[in-house]
Scaffold this active site. Structure first.
Site: not given
Ligand code: NCD
Length: 465
Positions: A62-63, A112
């Site tokens: 998603r991100t 990330r």
């Molecule tokens: C989250 C993350 O990466 O912290 N995911 C996201 O970006 N929607 C939540 C997760 O991984 O549990």
């Protein structure tokens, strides 16, 4: 020129968060997909010629995709490495060097990383804006923007909203950014952790001491799954250790739980197995207090949120994921000054500077961050990170790691010139920023003495008496 970075939700003030929402609303109205009004369906060209680079050292769907889609929808281009195995990290390159290099190739970097505080370290070395796409168990500020925006679109005013957060409250970075924002906007926070997965003590401390949250005594609410309930005092003068006696009015518990925010067990951060992990399903939501609730989840889900709920009117998690695009479009647009009417690039206040005194000393020269997952402990970053701490003027005083924001509540401060250390440090007699460089911090008296410091005279006398 002051550069804006978004490494924590607290890098944005409430007005700026509202600005992101207003712009995201505008993009959504203008560019929505005719058949799916929560989805961006067409593009514009205000970012023509701009590039977003994503540097992802941890898995993401998603991100990363929504950031890249957001930049493309704005008319820009997206480049990046989705797999650390194919980037120079695999050859042993530091994050500090990678962002310095990538600053030459792109106008904004989304990062990330598995280490807490990585985005903050990156921001020290980049000369383009850094956006934190999730750093270890620390924070995930843009997820929180999507979460709050979703609630707003569902017509849920944050003030006095009853929000239950469930699951791995210890390891979920999404939760940490989310609870700070909830407190800042005056929502009530109901903690429903899995066993052993309670909110980390430093996050809990900040909620109580910096965001005016007050715990409601357990016997005053009826919910066995709830570990704690925080109400946010409306006025500073309401500060007291417990919730005010009229808390029932404040919390309006009888109105039920407005939001249930579910999270998965963060298996990549723990060696142990999740025990008695709470599951949200039709049975859980049967209780009357959940009748009007909205169920949110940052996704991915791995069993803690039942798929049978997907068609339940209370399930909003797929819309929440769709809003990732307009929200990130708005954030990129504000950071890069793409929209003539709104921009933060040359924002008068610049980067939101902390008002706390900052101590800065070489790693290995005294106290170190106590969080073993902090970026400062990453061997690759050893030559680039320093032991940096903000002094939090509480009694007793605390040190907060500049990178991962983990607090240390017991330490020693020593004067480099007099070669003495204080044994009873009180926030009142700490140096100001100008004098901070004359001091060095140690974990305890033994460490200070090993480095050649002796206790200050008055303390020695007290000890002799
Ligand atoms: C989250 C993350 O990466 O912290 N995911 C996201 O970006 N929607 C939540 C997760 O991984 O549990």
């Amino acid at each position: 020129m002051n550069l804006r970075h978004v490494t924590s939700i607290n890098d944005l003030d409430n007005d700026e968060i509202e600005q992101v929402f207003a712009l995201a609303d505008r993009y959504l109205d203008k560019l929505k997909d005719a058949d799916h009004p929560h989805r961006i369906g067409t593009s514009m060209d205000i970012a023509d010629g701009s590039i977003l680079a994503s540097l992802f050292y941890e898995p993401s769907t998603r991100t990363r995709l929504s950031f890249e889609a957001a930049m493309i929808r704005l008319g820009g281009k997206a480049i990046g490495s989705a797999d650390p195995a194919t980037s120079s990290a695999a050859k042993g390159e530091s994050l500090a060097d990678t962002v310095r290099v990538a600053s030459n190739y792109a106008d904004v970097l989304v990062i990330r990383h598995p280490r807490d505080g990585a985005a903050k370290l990156a921001a020290e070395y980049a000369d383009v804006p850094i956006i934190n796409g999730g750093d270890g168990a620390h924070e995930h500020p843009t997820q929180t923007l999507c979460d709050l925006f979703t609630l707003r679109r569902e017509n849920k005013q944050l003030k006095n909203l009853n929000v239950a957060v469930s699951g791995d409250l210890k390891g979920s970075r999404t939760i940490h950014s989310f609870v700070y924002a909830l407190a800042r906007f005056g929502a009530n926070i109901m903690l429903m952790p899995a066993k052993g997965m309670e909110l980390p003590p430093h996050v809990d401390w900040r909620l109580r001491n910096e965001y005016r949250c007050r715990a409601v005594p357990k016997e005053r609410y009826d919910n066995a799954a709830m570990d704690a309930l925080y109400v946010t005092a409306k006025q500073p003068h309401q500060l007291s250790l417990m919730a005010p006696p009229d808390f029932e009015r404040t919390v309006k518990l009888k109105k039920g739980v407005d939001v249930v925010y579910v999270t998965r067990f963060q298996k990549e951060r723990w060696t142990e197995q999740g025990q008695d992990y709470p599951k949200v399903d039709a049975n859980f939501l049967k209780a009357a207090k959940y009748r009007k609730t909205s169920v949110l989840h940052p996704l991915p889900r791995v069993g803690e949120l039942d798929a049978s709920l997907d068609h339940d009117r209370r399930a909003v998690y797929f819309r929440q994921a769709a809003y990732g695009v307009p929200i990130r479009m708005a954030l990129i647009s504000l950071l890069l000054d793409l929209d003539k009417r709104n921009g933060w690039k040359k924002f008068e206040r610049g980067f939101v500077e902390s008002t706390h005194v900052l101590f800065d000393q070489p790693i290995d020269a005294g106290i170190e961050c106590i969080n073993s997952n902090c970026i400062v402990h990453d061997k690759l970053e050893h030559d680039y990170a320093r032991s940096r701490f903000h002094l939090i003027e509480a009694e007793p005083p605390r040190l907060r790691c500049f990178y991962c924001e983990r607090d240390i509540d017991s330490f020693i401060i020593a004067n480099r010139k007099t070669r003495h250390y204080e044994t009873n440090a009180s926030a009142r007699n700490f140096p100001n920023q100008k004098r901070a460089k004359d001091f060095v911090l140690f974990a305890d008296a033994r460490e200070a003495e090993k480095a050649g410091y002796t206790p200050r005279m008055s303390n020695r006398k007290t000890a002799a008496r």
